[in-house]
Design an enzyme around this catalytic site. Structure first.
Site, short mmCIF file in Angstrom:
data_model
loop_
_atom_site.label_atom_id
_atom_site.label_comp_id
_atom_site.label_asym_id
_atom_site.label_seq_id
_atom_site.Cartn_x
_atom_site.Cartn_y
_atom_site.Cartn_z
N GLU A 65 -5.44 2.41 6.32
CA GLU A 65 -5.29 2.59 4.87
C GLU A 65 -5.92 3.92 4.46
O GLU A 65 -5.45 4.58 3.54
CB GLU A 65 -5.96 1.45 4.08
CG GLU A 65 -5.13 0.22 3.93
CD GLU A 65 -5.65 -0.69 2.82
OE1 GLU A 65 -6.21 -0.17 1.84
OE2 GLU A 65 -5.46 -1.91 2.93
N ARG A 121 0.82 -1.22 0.00
CA ARG A 121 0.00 0.00 0.00
C ARG A 121 0.85 1.27 0.00
O ARG A 121 0.51 2.27 0.63
CB ARG A 121 -0.97 -0.01 1.18
CG ARG A 121 -1.95 -1.18 1.16
CD ARG A 121 -2.83 -1.17 -0.09
NE ARG A 121 -3.67 -2.35 -0.15
CZ ARG A 121 -3.36 -3.45 -0.85
NH1 ARG A 121 -2.24 -3.51 -1.56
NH2 ARG A 121 -4.17 -4.48 -0.85
N SER A 124 -11.24 -1.64 2.60
CA SER A 124 -10.54 -2.06 3.81
C SER A 124 -10.02 -0.83 4.54
O SER A 124 -9.25 -0.05 3.98
CB SER A 124 -9.38 -2.99 3.45
OG SER A 124 -9.84 -4.18 2.85
#
Length: 311
Positions: A304, A184, A234
Site C-alpha cells: 500500500e 485502494r 497497513s
C-alpha cells in the site's frame, strides 16, 4: 536543486513564506524518515494551486502532491523536485482548500481537509456514513486517490462527485462511478489529475449514536494497532480472501527487524519505526517480508505504501 529561474517564477506566483527550500521530509510523513525535498510549497487557494501546477508543468519540473504523508515512504536522499501541499495552515485560519461545508445531507470538503475533520463535521450536523474515516490519518484528497477505507467503510460508498483539475488546466466534475473506485485505487492513480473538492452524500442520524460509533472504532484501533510508533498504517494490501498480517505472522515474522524498522508485534500488518529507522531500512524490511511470505505461503504481498524520491 531548483534552478534559479524557477526560484524567480515561484517568487512571482507565491508569497515567500509559502516556499521552503531543502525542506527535510521527515517532518511531513508519518514514518518520520526521509531526506530533503528541493522545494516544499504550501498552497492555500485553488488559484495558487492552479497557477503553481501550470508553472511546474511548463518548466517540466517534477512535482508530487502531498497530503498528510501517511501512506508514503520518502527516500533518505530526498526528492528532486517540488513537493506541493494544501495541508499547512494559512495565517488567517484553515486554507481555502481545506474548507468544509454542509447543506442538507451533503458535505463538501476541500482536498486539503483531513478525513477526521470531515467526519467530525458530519457528526456535528447529524450525518452518518463517514464514521469509518474519523481514524484515518490522511486528507480528503489522499482518501480519494486511494479510496481510503476502514471497518467496512470506504470513500466509494459516500462520494457523490469530485471536482478535478485536469493536466490541461480545465476543471472536470466526476461522479462517484466515474472516479473508478476500487480496492485502494481510483482514477487518480491512472491519470495525472488533481482533486480539488469532494461532495459526499450522507444519511441523517442521531449525533450521539454517530459519535459513539466513532469512539468505538477509535477504541478498536488503539487496542489493535501500534499507534504509539511512527508507521504508514497497513503496509500491504489485503490479498483476496486472506489477511496480510496473518500471513506475516504465520511466516514467523512478528517482531522481525532491520535496524530500527520492525514488523509490529502488536499487529503484523504494520511496519513501524522504533525511533531511529532510515527509509532504506524500512524499504529493506518491506521487501524481505514480501520475499519471506512468498516463500512460506506462495502469496505475493502488494504494498500500500508508495515509494517516493531517492533511496
Amino acid at each position: 536543486m531548483i534552478r534559479h529561474t524557477l526560484r524567480e517564477e515561484l517568487a512571482r506566483v507565491l508569497p515567500p513564506e509559502q516556499v521552503l527550500y531543502e525542506e527535510p521530509m521527515d517532518r511531513h510523513c508519518s514514518f518520520r524518515t526521509g531526506g530533503a525535498a528541493d522545494a516544499f510549497v504550501c498552497v492555500h487557494t485553488e488559484k495558487e494551486l492552479i497557477d503553481l501546477l501550470a508553472l511546474l508543468r511548463a518548466q517540466e519540473e517534477p512535482f508530487f502532491l502531498l497530503g498528510k504523508g501517511t501512506n508514503l515512504l520518502i527516500g533518505d536522499g530526498g526528492y528532486r523536485g517540488v513537493i506541493v501541499t494544501a495541508v499547512e495552515p494559512a495565517r488567517s485560519g484553515p486554507p481555502a482548500l481545506a474548507q468544509i461545508s454542509v447543506e442538507g445531507n451533503r458535505l463538501k470538503a476541500g482536498a486539503g481537509a483531513t478525513l477526521k475533520a470531515a467526519a467530525m463535521a458530519a457528526v456535528a450536523n447529524g450525518l452518518a456514513g463517514l464514521e469509518f474515516a474519523a481514524g484515518i490519518p490522511g486528507t480528503v484528497g489522499g482518501g480519494l486517490v486511494m479510496n481510503a477505507g476502514a471497518y467496512d467503510g470506504e470513500m466509494k460508498q459516500v462520494v457523490r462527485s469530485v471536482r478535478l483539475l485536469m493536466p490541461d488546466g480545465q476543471i472536470r466534475i466526476c461522479t462517484g462511478p466515474e472516479m473508478e473506485f476500487g480496492y485502494r485505487t481510483s482514477i487518480l492513480r491512472r491519470i495525472p489529475a488533481v482533486a480539488l473538492e469532494a461532495e459526499l452524500e450522507l444519511s441523517p442520524g442521531d449525533p450521539a449514536a454517530i459519535g459513539a460509533r466513532i469512539a468505538e472504532l477509535d477504541r478498536q484501533r488503539r487496542e489493535k494497532q501500534p499507534l504509539e510508533y511512527p508507521s504508514a498504517g497497513s503496509t500491504f494490501k489485503r490479498p483476496e480472501g486472506l489477511f496480510a498480517g496473518k500471513l506475516i505472522m504465520d511466516a514467523g515474522l512478528r517482531g522481525y527487524r532491520v535496524g530500527d524498522a520492525q514488523v509490529s508485534e502488536k499487529h503484523c500488518g504494520f511496519i513501524i519505526n522504533r525511533g531511529g529507522a532510515t527509509s532504506a531500512q524500512i524499504r529493506q524490511l518491506i521487501e524481505e517480508v514480501q520475499e519471506k511470505v512468498y516463500a512460506d505461503a506462495g502469496v505475493r504481498l502488494e504494498r500500500e505504501v508508495i515509494y517516493l524520491g531517492d533511496f
